[in-house]
Write a protein that holds these residues in place. Structure first.
Motif, PDB file in Angstrom:
ATOM      1  N   THR A  72      -5.557  18.441  -9.061  1.00 17.22           N
ATOM      2  CA  THR A  72      -4.805  17.197  -9.268  1.00 17.22           C
ATOM      3  C   THR A  72      -3.299  17.423  -9.152  1.00 17.22           C
ATOM      4  OG1 THR A  72      -4.937  17.530 -11.663  1.00 17.22           O
ATOM      5  CG2 THR A  72      -6.596  16.078 -10.655  1.00 17.22           C
ATOM      6  N   GLY A  73      -2.847  18.626  -9.437  1.00 18.46           N
ATOM      7  CA  GLY A  73      -1.429  18.932  -9.318  1.00 18.46           C
ATOM      8  C   GLY A  73      -0.945  19.006  -7.879  1.00 18.46           C
ATOM      9  N   SER A  74      -1.870  18.943  -6.917  1.00 21.26           N
ATOM     10  CA  SER A  74      -1.488  18.995  -5.503  1.00 21.26           C
ATOM     11  C   SER A  74      -1.325  17.597  -4.902  1.00 21.26           C
ATOM     12  CB  SER A  74      -2.526  19.799  -4.702  1.00 21.26           C
ATOM     13  OG  SER A  74      -3.709  19.052  -4.498  1.00 21.26           O
ATOM     14  N   THR A 118       8.070  10.081  -7.174  1.00 18.58           N
ATOM     15  CA  THR A 118       6.653   9.806  -7.436  1.00 18.58           C
ATOM     16  C   THR A 118       5.893  11.099  -7.687  1.00 18.58           C
ATOM     17  OG1 THR A 118       6.800   7.893  -5.986  1.00 18.58           O
ATOM     18  CG2 THR A 118       4.607   8.619  -6.551  1.00 18.58           C
ATOM     19  N   ASP A 119       6.139  12.097  -6.852  1.00 22.04           N
ATOM     20  CA  ASP A 119       5.434  13.371  -6.989  1.00 22.04           C
ATOM     21  C   ASP A 119       5.731  14.035  -8.329  1.00 22.04           C
ATOM     22  OD1 ASP A 119       4.454  12.827  -4.500  1.00 22.04           O
ATOM     23  OD2 ASP A 119       5.418  14.514  -3.490  1.00 22.04           O
ATOM     24  N   ALA A 120       6.921  13.800  -8.888  1.00 21.88           N
ATOM     25  CA  ALA A 120       7.271  14.354 -10.203  1.00 21.88           C
ATOM     26  C   ALA A 120       6.523  13.619 -11.319  1.00 21.88           C
ATOM     27  CB  ALA A 120       8.776  14.266 -10.433  1.00 21.88           C
ATOM     28  N   GLU A 121       6.153  12.356 -11.093  1.00 21.20           N
ATOM     29  CA  GLU A 121       5.450  11.561 -12.107  1.00 21.20           C
ATOM     30  C   GLU A 121       3.940  11.828 -12.121  1.00 21.20           C
ATOM     31  OE1 GLU A 121       6.748   9.507 -14.507  1.00 21.20           O
ATOM     32  OE2 GLU A 121       8.639  10.344 -13.795  1.00 21.20           O
ATOM     33  N   LEU A 122       3.341  12.058 -10.962  1.00 14.13           N
ATOM     34  CA  LEU A 122       1.878  12.188 -10.864  1.00 14.13           C
ATOM     35  C   LEU A 122       1.271  13.232 -11.805  1.00 14.13           C
ATOM     36  CD1 LEU A 122       1.307  11.737  -7.023  1.00 14.13           C
ATOM     37  CD2 LEU A 122       0.778  10.107  -8.855  1.00 14.13           C
ATOM     38  N   PRO A 123       1.877  14.414 -12.007  1.00 12.72           N
ATOM     39  CA  PRO A 123       1.266  15.412 -12.904  1.00 12.72           C
ATOM     40  C   PRO A 123       1.362  15.070 -14.392  1.00 12.72           C
ATOM     41  CG  PRO A 123       2.831  16.445 -11.386  1.00 12.72           C
ATOM     42  CD  PRO A 123       3.017  14.968 -11.284  1.00 12.72           C
ATOM     43  N   LYS A 124       2.186  14.096 -14.750  1.00 16.29           N
ATOM     44  CA  LYS A 124       2.416  13.787 -16.170  1.00 16.29           C
ATOM     45  C   LYS A 124       1.181  13.169 -16.822  1.00 16.29           C
ATOM     46  CE  LYS A 124       7.409  13.418 -15.731  1.00 16.29           C
ATOM     47  NZ  LYS A 124       8.558  12.534 -15.782  1.00 16.29           N
ATOM     48  N   ALA A 125       1.179  13.181 -18.158  1.00 18.38           N
ATOM     49  CA  ALA A 125       0.033  12.720 -18.954  1.00 18.38           C
ATOM     50  C   ALA A 125      -0.390  11.297 -18.606  1.00 18.38           C
ATOM     51  CB  ALA A 125       0.350  12.829 -20.444  1.00 18.38           C
ATOM     52  N   THR A 126       0.570  10.440 -18.285  1.00 21.52           N
ATOM     53  CA  THR A 126       0.265   9.036 -17.966  1.00 21.52           C
ATOM     54  C   THR A 126      -0.629   8.917 -16.737  1.00 21.52           C
ATOM     55  OG1 THR A 126       2.420   8.448 -18.827  1.00 21.52           O
ATOM     56  CG2 THR A 126       1.360   6.823 -17.451  1.00 21.52           C
ATOM     57  N   TRP A 127      -0.445   9.801 -15.774  1.00 24.85           N
ATOM     58  CA  TRP A 127      -1.197   9.718 -14.515  1.00 24.85           C
ATOM     59  C   TRP A 127      -2.332  10.736 -14.488  1.00 24.85           C
ATOM     60  CZ3 TRP A 127      -0.544   5.398 -11.942  1.00 24.85           C
ATOM     61  CH2 TRP A 127       0.617   4.676 -12.180  1.00 24.85           C
ATOM     62  N   PHE A 128      -2.135  11.920 -13.913  1.00 21.48           N
ATOM     63  CA  PHE A 128      -3.229  12.901 -13.794  1.00 21.48           C
ATOM     64  C   PHE A 128      -3.310  13.878 -14.959  1.00 21.48           C
ATOM     65  CE2 PHE A 128      -3.087  11.916  -9.129  1.00 21.48           C
ATOM     66  CZ  PHE A 128      -4.384  11.445  -9.044  1.00 21.48           C
ATOM     67  N   PRO A 145       0.822  -1.213   0.000  1.00 23.56           N
ATOM     68  CA  PRO A 145       0.000   0.000   0.000  1.00 23.56           C
ATOM     69  C   PRO A 145       0.855   1.261   0.000  1.00 23.56           C
ATOM     70  CG  PRO A 145      -0.157  -1.132   2.130  1.00 23.56           C
ATOM     71  CD  PRO A 145       0.730  -1.957   1.247  1.00 23.56           C
ATOM     72  N   LEU A 146       0.497   2.195  -0.869  1.00 20.64           N
ATOM     73  CA  LEU A 146       1.158   3.495  -0.947  1.00 20.64           C
ATOM     74  C   LEU A 146       0.125   4.565  -0.611  1.00 20.64           C
ATOM     75  CD1 LEU A 146       3.091   3.049  -4.320  1.00 20.64           C
ATOM     76  CD2 LEU A 146       3.999   2.801  -2.003  1.00 20.64           C
ATOM     77  N   GLU A 147       0.451   5.390   0.367  1.00 23.83           N
ATOM     78  CA  GLU A 147      -0.458   6.440   0.815  1.00 23.83           C
ATOM     79  C   GLU A 147      -0.128   7.751   0.125  1.00 23.83           C
ATOM     80  OE1 GLU A 147      -2.828   5.909   3.289  1.00 23.83           O
ATOM     81  OE2 GLU A 147      -2.260   3.807   3.424  1.00 23.83           O
TER      82      GLU A 147
END
Length: 183
Positions: free
Chosen positions: A68-70, A78-88, A38-40
């Protein structure tokens, strides 16, 4: 006596007049599983427009927005990946929204809020169980919503493989609201 008079005046006003989210006492968290672990994470910025009257559920409405950028999972990588097109895909879809269409009382401070959840341009009908607890002037709305991330195209391309990152994501929220009428 003045404080009591003020409180009586506020209580006499329509319940929808003063409802506000108290961000400092609120949180929106999510739990995903990567390779079974699990990842929180949580969102740092969100807002709610609430027009809730327990005596008039048919006209009550909730609109909830999340920047979503927050999103953060506490790791720079991980935080650098989340805003990218693949994720959010934050540049194209900076907000996720939930808009209620119906609220049903289940008794004992429990409600079922039906509405449309839109993430990354994908809109889905969801039913959100919400528990309300009042403590003085603050009403705490809590609940959890299981989501399928792939239904919202979160984790595309090589990340669509659910053996690496599970499809199931649990979203939990605690929203502190002021101005809600007595339940």
């Amino acid at each position: 006596a003045l404080a009591l008079g003020s409180a009586a005046l506020l209580a006499a006003q329509p319940a929808v007049a003063q409802q506000k989210l108290v961000p400092a006492q609120s949180e929106v968290q999510f739990t995903a599983r990567q390779m079974g672990v699990p990842l929180e994470g949580h969102f740092k910025k969100f807002d709610a427009q609430v027009s809730f009257d327990p005596a008039k559920l048919a006209t009550s409405k909730i609109v909830f927005t999340v920047d979503t950028g927050s999103a953060t999972m506490g790791s720079r990588e991980t935080d650098a990946e989340l805003p990218k097109a693949t994720w959010f895909n934050v540049p194209q879809f900076p907000q996720a929204t939930f808009q209620s269409s119906a609220i049903k009382a289940l008794g004992a401070g429990k409600f079922e809020v039906t509405g449309k959840l839109s993430i990354k341009g994908m809109a889905r009908d969801v039913v959100v169980p919400v528990t309300l607890v009042q403590n003085g002037a603050t009403t705490l709305a809590t609940g959890a919503l299981p989501l399928k991330r792939l239904a919202f195209k979160i984790g595309e391309n090589e990340w669509a493989d659910t053996s690496m990152v599970a499809d199931d994501v649990q979203v939990k929220f605690k929203l502190a609201l002021t101005g809600v009428g007595k339940l």
